[in-house]
Every structure is written in structure tokens, then in C-alpha cells.
Design a protein around this motif. Sequence first.
Motif, PDB file in Angstrom:
ATOM      1  N   TRP A  72       0.811  -1.223   0.000  1.00  0.00           N
ATOM      2  CA  TRP A  72       0.000   0.000   0.000  1.00  0.00           C
ATOM      3  C   TRP A  72       0.844   1.273   0.000  1.00  0.00           C
ATOM      4  N   ALA A 101      -7.401   7.941   4.378  1.00  0.00           N
ATOM      5  CA  ALA A 101      -6.793   6.930   5.243  1.00  0.00           C
ATOM      6  C   ALA A 101      -7.277   7.051   6.689  1.00  0.00           C
ATOM      7  N   LYS A 209      -4.316  -0.150   0.276  1.00  0.00           N
ATOM      8  CA  LYS A 209      -4.451  -0.162   1.736  1.00  0.00           C
ATOM      9  C   LYS A 209      -4.002  -1.504   2.300  1.00  0.00           C
TER      10      LYS A 209
END
Length: 250
Positions: A72, A101, A209
Motif C-alpha cells: 500500500w 486513510a 491499503k
Amino acid sequence: MRASLGEKHISGAERLLVFAQLEETASAMLHRALRHPRGVAERIFLTLQPVPRAQVLKRPLLSLSTFAVEDWRQGRQCAAELLEQIGLRSSLVQRAISLLAAGPSPCGGAMRGAMLVDVVSGQRLEFDQSRGVRVSRLDIDPAAQSAIELLLRAKHLNNPRVVEAWVLASKVALYPQIVAELCWSDDPDYLTGYVASAQNGYQRITHLKESGSEIGGRIYFVRPATDLVELIDRLQLEPVLFGAPIPEYY
Ligand code: WAQ
Ligand code: MG
């Protein structure tokens, strides 16, 4: 369809279909809401509305490309570079990535819809920060279904998730008020995300992610002085069916 568990958004989906497909599709959506990796939904809303066929626009999908990254961190670096190539300032891009995020809804989790961020000021523009903007009334044009399946199969990408995200990004990119989009899923097991724009197409990035994270979402980067009411209205209500992307000849 929109499903939630307490204040937590579980899942949502939008289709644009002929009458004969409504029952089967509604049942598939119910199934999705009741067996979702984010949790079992306790409230599920299904909304079905008529759309006059004459209003339905037909447009081509964005071109599709994939950027393979190791993890990520590399993925977010790649996303930042792609957004800067579209013309976004590096400081804005870094803020946007941090926003996504951190969990963009007021309670720190994923939102039901997308964030709108002003490309110049970096301000969030959506009227309700837990709801965001949900783009709706979009689908694959049934006449193009098999051509699109062939194209995706050749890339080993023929699955509903890719199709849904590709169609969604292609609708958003129709509006010149939106310069670019950044997205990664809120599903804990789905790590691929994308940068999309009318300029450079649908650019998938294999990792955006960490595995297990339930924080994800979408950011639409909006030009300054945009008429937000008009833009949101079109995102939510303008019906569009998508055909195969226009081939690029060199
Ligand atoms: N309109 C606006 N925002 C939406 C919509 C919509 N129709 N659907 C989802 N979102 C927002 C919402 O905040 C969700 O929490 C978030 O996006 C993530 O949604 O090519 O699966 O459905 O391999 O979990 C992208 C890559 C996958 C696909 C994205 O998103 C590929 C994905 P999810
Ligand atoms: Mg999701």
C-alpha cells in the motif's frame, strides 16, 4: 440498495435495469447486504424508481489500465504521482490521501458516499459528511455486455467488483467539474483501488491499503466555483448506460 449496522455503513449498490430484471437483482442485493465482510446489516433500504428510457444517456467506459505495486505504501505513492500527472498539487494530494486513510466520516469510519474536495482550497464540499454523495442510475449497456466481458476476461478481471467500480468512475468522469477521483474500498479483504479521470482513464492500483482495514472511500476533486447543487443532482439522477471503451489507436 444501502445497508447499515447501527451508524456503520455496510454496503451499497446501484443499478439501471429493465423491469424484467428487478426481482432477481433486488434479491442479489439483499444477499450482498446480509453476507458482507463489513458485518451483517441490520437496516437495509431498497429504492426502486422509474426512469424514462428517453432520458438514458449512452457513453463509453473510460480506458482501463493496471499498475502493479508491492504494497500500500508503493500504491499510495503511485496514486499521488497519477493525481499529480492530472494536474493536482502535491500538497492537496497528500492531504486527500490522509483524509481517506483516516476515515472520512465524522465518527472516523467509512462514509456512505463520496467526498467532494475543492482542487484549489482543499476544502470538503459535501453537505453531509457522513452521507457524502452517492452516484446512482448507472450500469453496463446490455447491448455491450458480452464485448465488455470479453475484454475483461482477457485481463483476468471479469468480476462484478471491477465492473461496478469501472462504471461508477466512468460516470463521474463525464462531468467536467470533476477533475479526478481517488478510491479504495472499505471492504477489509479488497486492497485494489484506483485513480480515475476523463484525461487518463481508469487507472487501477493493485494495493492502496493494508489487508483487514475497513477504512476506504472515494474523493471527487472538484473545480472551484462549481455549482454543487447541479453537479450533485446529475451525479445522483442522470441515467447513463456504458458501452465498451473507445479503442486507442497509435
Ligand atoms: N457513489 C459514491 N460513493 C460511493 C458509491 C457510489 N455509488 N459506492 C461506494 N461509494 C463510496 C463509499 O464511501 C464506500 O464506502 C466506498 O466508496 C467504497 O466502496 O478495479 O469496492 O464498493 O479492482 O467498497 C475499486 C477497485 C473497488 C476495483 C472499490 O469500493 C478494481 C470498491 P466499495
Ligand atoms: Mg464496500
